[in-house]
Design a protein around this motif. Structure first.
Motif, PDB file in Angstrom:
ATOM      1  N   VAL A   1       0.859  -1.173   0.000  1.00  0.00           N
ATOM      2  CA  VAL A   1       0.000   0.000   0.000  1.00  0.00           C
ATOM      3  C   VAL A   1       0.900   1.230   0.000  1.00  0.00           C
ATOM      4  CG1 VAL A   1      -1.732   1.285   1.308  1.00  0.00           C
ATOM      5  CG2 VAL A   1      -1.847  -1.205   1.233  1.00  0.00           C
ATOM      6  N   ALA A   2       0.714   2.090  -0.971  1.00  0.00           N
ATOM      7  CA  ALA A   2       1.496   3.323  -1.057  1.00  0.00           C
ATOM      8  C   ALA A   2       0.951   4.330  -0.044  1.00  0.00           C
ATOM      9  CB  ALA A   2       1.415   3.891  -2.462  1.00  0.00           C
ATOM     10  N   VAL A   3       1.865   5.033   0.616  1.00  0.00           N
ATOM     11  CA  VAL A   3       1.505   6.064   1.606  1.00  0.00           C
ATOM     12  C   VAL A   3       2.402   7.280   1.384  1.00  0.00           C
ATOM     13  CG1 VAL A   3       0.582   4.446   3.316  1.00  0.00           C
ATOM     14  CG2 VAL A   3       3.008   5.030   3.373  1.00  0.00           C
ATOM     15  N   GLY A   4       2.137   8.347   2.131  1.00  0.00           N
ATOM     16  CA  GLY A   4       2.828   9.608   1.921  1.00  0.00           C
ATOM     17  C   GLY A   4       4.282   9.637   2.332  1.00  0.00           C
ATOM     18  N   SER A   5       4.680   8.762   3.261  1.00  0.00           N
ATOM     19  CA  SER A   5       6.058   8.783   3.760  1.00  0.00           C
ATOM     20  C   SER A   5       6.360   7.491   4.515  1.00  0.00           C
ATOM     21  CB  SER A   5       6.260   9.979   4.693  1.00  0.00           C
ATOM     22  OG  SER A   5       5.500   9.804   5.869  1.00  0.00           O
ATOM     23  N   GLY A   6       7.615   7.309   4.839  1.00  0.00           N
ATOM     24  CA  GLY A   6       7.999   6.176   5.682  1.00  0.00           C
ATOM     25  C   GLY A   6       7.417   6.306   7.077  1.00  0.00           C
ATOM     26  N   THR A   7       7.324   7.538   7.570  1.00  0.00           N
ATOM     27  CA  THR A   7       6.708   7.773   8.879  1.00  0.00           C
ATOM     28  C   THR A   7       5.243   7.365   8.846  1.00  0.00           C
ATOM     29  OG1 THR A   7       8.210   9.638   9.201  1.00  0.00           O
ATOM     30  CG2 THR A   7       6.321   9.492  10.683  1.00  0.00           C
ATOM     31  N   ASP A   8       4.535   7.739   7.771  1.00  0.00           N
ATOM     32  CA  ASP A   8       3.138   7.318   7.616  1.00  0.00           C
ATOM     33  C   ASP A   8       3.035   5.797   7.570  1.00  0.00           C
ATOM     34  OD1 ASP A   8       2.260   9.938   7.511  1.00  0.00           O
ATOM     35  OD2 ASP A   8       1.937   9.950   5.333  1.00  0.00           O
ATOM     36  N   SER A 135      12.908   9.344  -3.742  1.00  0.00           N
ATOM     37  CA  SER A 135      11.997   9.892  -4.742  1.00  0.00           C
ATOM     38  C   SER A 135      12.187  11.404  -4.792  1.00  0.00           C
ATOM     39  CB  SER A 135      10.554   9.551  -4.377  1.00  0.00           C
ATOM     40  OG  SER A 135      10.197  10.134  -3.143  1.00  0.00           O
ATOM     41  N   TYR A 136      11.464  12.029  -5.665  1.00  0.00           N
ATOM     42  CA  TYR A 136      11.504  13.486  -5.757  1.00  0.00           C
ATOM     43  C   TYR A 136      10.438  13.994  -4.795  1.00  0.00           C
ATOM     44  CZ  TYR A 136      11.782  18.122  -7.775  1.00  0.00           C
ATOM     45  OH  TYR A 136      11.970  19.461  -7.967  1.00  0.00           O
ATOM     46  N   GLY A 137      10.821  14.203  -3.548  1.00  0.00           N
ATOM     47  CA  GLY A 137       9.864  14.526  -2.489  1.00  0.00           C
ATOM     48  C   GLY A 137       9.825  13.383  -1.499  1.00  0.00           C
ATOM     49  N   ASP A 138       8.659  13.123  -0.965  1.00  0.00           N
ATOM     50  CA  ASP A 138       8.527  12.082   0.046  1.00  0.00           C
ATOM     51  C   ASP A 138       7.636  10.964  -0.480  1.00  0.00           C
ATOM     52  OD1 ASP A 138       8.978  10.883   2.506  1.00  0.00           O
ATOM     53  OD2 ASP A 138       8.358  12.629   3.652  1.00  0.00           O
ATOM     54  N   GLY A 139       7.713   9.814   0.126  1.00  0.00           N
ATOM     55  CA  GLY A 139       6.884   8.677  -0.242  1.00  0.00           C
ATOM     56  C   GLY A 139       7.150   7.521   0.686  1.00  0.00           C
ATOM     57  N   GLY A 140       6.221   6.587   0.723  1.00  0.00           N
ATOM     58  CA  GLY A 140       6.380   5.401   1.556  1.00  0.00           C
ATOM     59  C   GLY A 140       5.543   4.261   1.039  1.00  0.00           C
ATOM     60  N   PHE A 141       5.743   3.095   1.646  1.00  0.00           N
ATOM     61  CA  PHE A 141       5.066   1.882   1.191  1.00  0.00           C
ATOM     62  C   PHE A 141       4.951   0.919   2.361  1.00  0.00           C
ATOM     63  CE2 PHE A 141       3.673  -0.182  -2.614  1.00  0.00           C
ATOM     64  CZ  PHE A 141       3.757  -1.541  -2.351  1.00  0.00           C
ATOM     65  N   ILE A 142       3.843   0.191   2.432  1.00  0.00           N
ATOM     66  CA  ILE A 142       3.636  -0.829   3.458  1.00  0.00           C
ATOM     67  C   ILE A 142       3.410  -2.168   2.768  1.00  0.00           C
ATOM     68  CG2 ILE A 142       2.236  -1.612   5.417  1.00  0.00           C
ATOM     69  CD1 ILE A 142       1.201   1.325   5.628  1.00  0.00           C
ATOM     70  N   LEU A 143       4.121  -3.186   3.233  1.00  0.00           N
ATOM     71  CA  LEU A 143       3.898  -4.555   2.779  1.00  0.00           C
ATOM     72  C   LEU A 143       3.231  -5.355   3.890  1.00  0.00           C
ATOM     73  CD1 LEU A 143       7.339  -5.543   1.194  1.00  0.00           C
ATOM     74  CD2 LEU A 143       5.280  -4.765   0.013  1.00  0.00           C
ATOM     75  N   THR A 144       2.322  -6.241   3.520  1.00  0.00           N
ATOM     76  CA  THR A 144       1.754  -7.215   4.450  1.00  0.00           C
ATOM     77  C   THR A 144       1.241  -8.392   3.635  1.00  0.00           C
ATOM     78  OG1 THR A 144       0.219  -7.593   6.284  1.00  0.00           O
ATOM     79  CG2 THR A 144      -0.590  -6.208   4.482  1.00  0.00           C
ATOM     80  N   ASN A 145       1.177  -9.554   4.263  1.00  0.00           N
ATOM     81  CA  ASN A 145       0.563 -10.704   3.603  1.00  0.00           C
ATOM     82  C   ASN A 145      -0.741 -11.095   4.296  1.00  0.00           C
ATOM     83  OD1 ASN A 145       1.393 -11.969   5.916  1.00  0.00           O
ATOM     84  ND2 ASN A 145       2.763 -13.424   4.920  1.00  0.00           N
ATOM     85  N   ASN A 146      -1.255 -10.206   5.141  1.00  0.00           N
ATOM     86  CA  ASN A 146      -2.501 -10.434   5.875  1.00  0.00           C
ATOM     87  C   ASN A 146      -3.595  -9.593   5.216  1.00  0.00           C
ATOM     88  OD1 ASN A 146      -4.624  -9.887   7.845  1.00  0.00           O
ATOM     89  ND2 ASN A 146      -3.306 -10.926   9.328  1.00  0.00           N
ATOM     90  N   TYR A 147      -4.547 -10.243   4.531  1.00  0.00           N
ATOM     91  CA  TYR A 147      -5.555  -9.515   3.770  1.00  0.00           C
ATOM     92  C   TYR A 147      -6.441  -8.649   4.658  1.00  0.00           C
ATOM     93  CZ  TYR A 147      -8.998  -8.369   0.247  1.00  0.00           C
ATOM     94  OH  TYR A 147      -9.820  -7.677  -0.610  1.00  0.00           O
ATOM     95  N   LEU A 149      -5.622  -7.149   7.486  1.00  0.00           N
ATOM     96  CA  LEU A 149      -4.838  -5.964   7.842  1.00  0.00           C
ATOM     97  C   LEU A 149      -4.593  -5.075   6.628  1.00  0.00           C
ATOM     98  CD1 LEU A 149      -2.313  -7.466  10.413  1.00  0.00           C
ATOM     99  CD2 LEU A 149      -4.210  -5.904  10.875  1.00  0.00           C
ATOM    100  N   TYR A 150      -4.466  -5.670   5.467  1.00  0.00           N
ATOM    101  CA  TYR A 150      -4.336  -4.904   4.223  1.00  0.00           C
ATOM    102  C   TYR A 150      -5.559  -4.001   4.037  1.00  0.00           C
ATOM    103  CZ  TYR A 150      -4.851  -4.185  -0.832  1.00  0.00           C
ATOM    104  OH  TYR A 150      -5.068  -3.641  -2.068  1.00  0.00           O
ATOM    105  N   GLN A 151      -6.731  -4.549   4.241  1.00  0.00           N
ATOM    106  CA  GLN A 151      -7.961  -3.758   4.114  1.00  0.00           C
ATOM    107  C   GLN A 151      -7.990  -2.622   5.142  1.00  0.00           C
ATOM    108  OE1 GLN A 151     -10.521  -7.254   4.468  1.00  0.00           O
ATOM    109  NE2 GLN A 151     -11.427  -6.694   2.506  1.00  0.00           N
ATOM    110  N   ILE A 152      -7.549  -2.912   6.351  1.00  0.00           N
ATOM    111  CA  ILE A 152      -7.528  -1.895   7.414  1.00  0.00           C
ATOM    112  C   ILE A 152      -6.555  -0.765   7.078  1.00  0.00           C
ATOM    113  CG2 ILE A 152      -6.872  -1.468   9.829  1.00  0.00           C
ATOM    114  CD1 ILE A 152      -8.016  -4.317  10.429  1.00  0.00           C
ATOM    115  N   ILE A 153      -5.350  -1.103   6.607  1.00  0.00           N
ATOM    116  CA  ILE A 153      -4.387  -0.038   6.322  1.00  0.00           C
ATOM    117  C   ILE A 153      -4.839   0.798   5.124  1.00  0.00           C
ATOM    118  CG2 ILE A 153      -2.407  -1.100   7.462  1.00  0.00           C
ATOM    119  CD1 ILE A 153      -1.341  -1.944   4.750  1.00  0.00           C
ATOM    120  N   ARG A 154      -5.526   0.197   4.179  1.00  0.00           N
ATOM    121  CA  ARG A 154      -6.061   0.984   3.049  1.00  0.00           C
ATOM    122  C   ARG A 154      -7.096   1.989   3.546  1.00  0.00           C
ATOM    123  NH1 ARG A 154      -5.768  -0.383  -2.514  1.00  0.00           N
ATOM    124  NH2 ARG A 154      -7.886   0.445  -2.616  1.00  0.00           N
TER     125      ARG A 154
END
Length: 172
Positions: A1-8, A135-147, A149-154
């Motif tokens: 799931v793509a997010v705004g930053s590593g902190t996010d 990246s040019y600016g900020d960005g982040g990403f979350i990996l999970t194999n738990n569907y 929790l995937y729905q919750i983080i989205r």
């Protein structure tokens, strides 16, 4: 799931695990401030442990710091060098503790031929311009194999809206 930053990425992952006041999160003492701010903003209490000679979290110290309040351990893979994930996963499994991997400085790193970020409940990445893969600016990403929790983080990422429901987008 793509997010705004590593902190996010860290914050959203911890929010998805529903930390409560008093829940402890163990991490390395040499981590960056955003790791600590994510723990605090998610409602947890940071518990810092010393590092080993490789500048990675000392697993003997982790074992000593675990209490009944410990809910999460955040290993910080640093300078492209991964933590000993086999041993850490065994510690976590025995104590029923979640692992949220901080992979901000380790994109592409492997431990025993398995990519970092794929061991724990979540793998959190940063694409800040000074990172290994910036990246040019900020960005982040979350990996999970738990569907579930995937729905919750989205949902957390997008103001509570269930974007997976194609017929009715709604707030939860």
């Amino acid at each position: 799931v793509a997010v705004g930053s590593g902190t996010d990425a860290l914050l959203i992952s911890l929010m998805a695990l529903k930390l409560k006041k008093g829940d402890e999160v163990i991490t390395a003492a040499n981590t960056a401030i955003p790791t600590i701010s994510a723990i605090i903003n998610a409602g947890g209490s940071p518990r810092l442990v010393d590092i080993n000679k490789d500048y990675l979290i000392d697993l003997l110290e982790v074992k000593k710091k675990i209490t009944k309040k410990t809910k999460v351990i955040i290993p910080v893979h640093l300078y492209g060098k991964p933590c000993n994930m086999n041993e850490l996963m065994e510690i976590a499994r025995k104590k029923k503790i979640h692992i949220v991997e901080d992979c901000a400085q380790s994109q592409g790193a492997k431990f025993k031929n398995k990519f970092v970020g794929t061991f724990g409940t979540f793998g959190c990445f940063s694409f800040y311009p000074t990172k290994i893969l910036g990246s040019y600016g900020d960005g982040g990403f979350i990996l999970t194999n738990n569907y579930k929790l995937y729905q919750i983080i989205r949902k957390i990422r997008f103001y509570g809206i269930d974007t997976l429901n194609k017929k009715n987008k709604f707030y939860n």
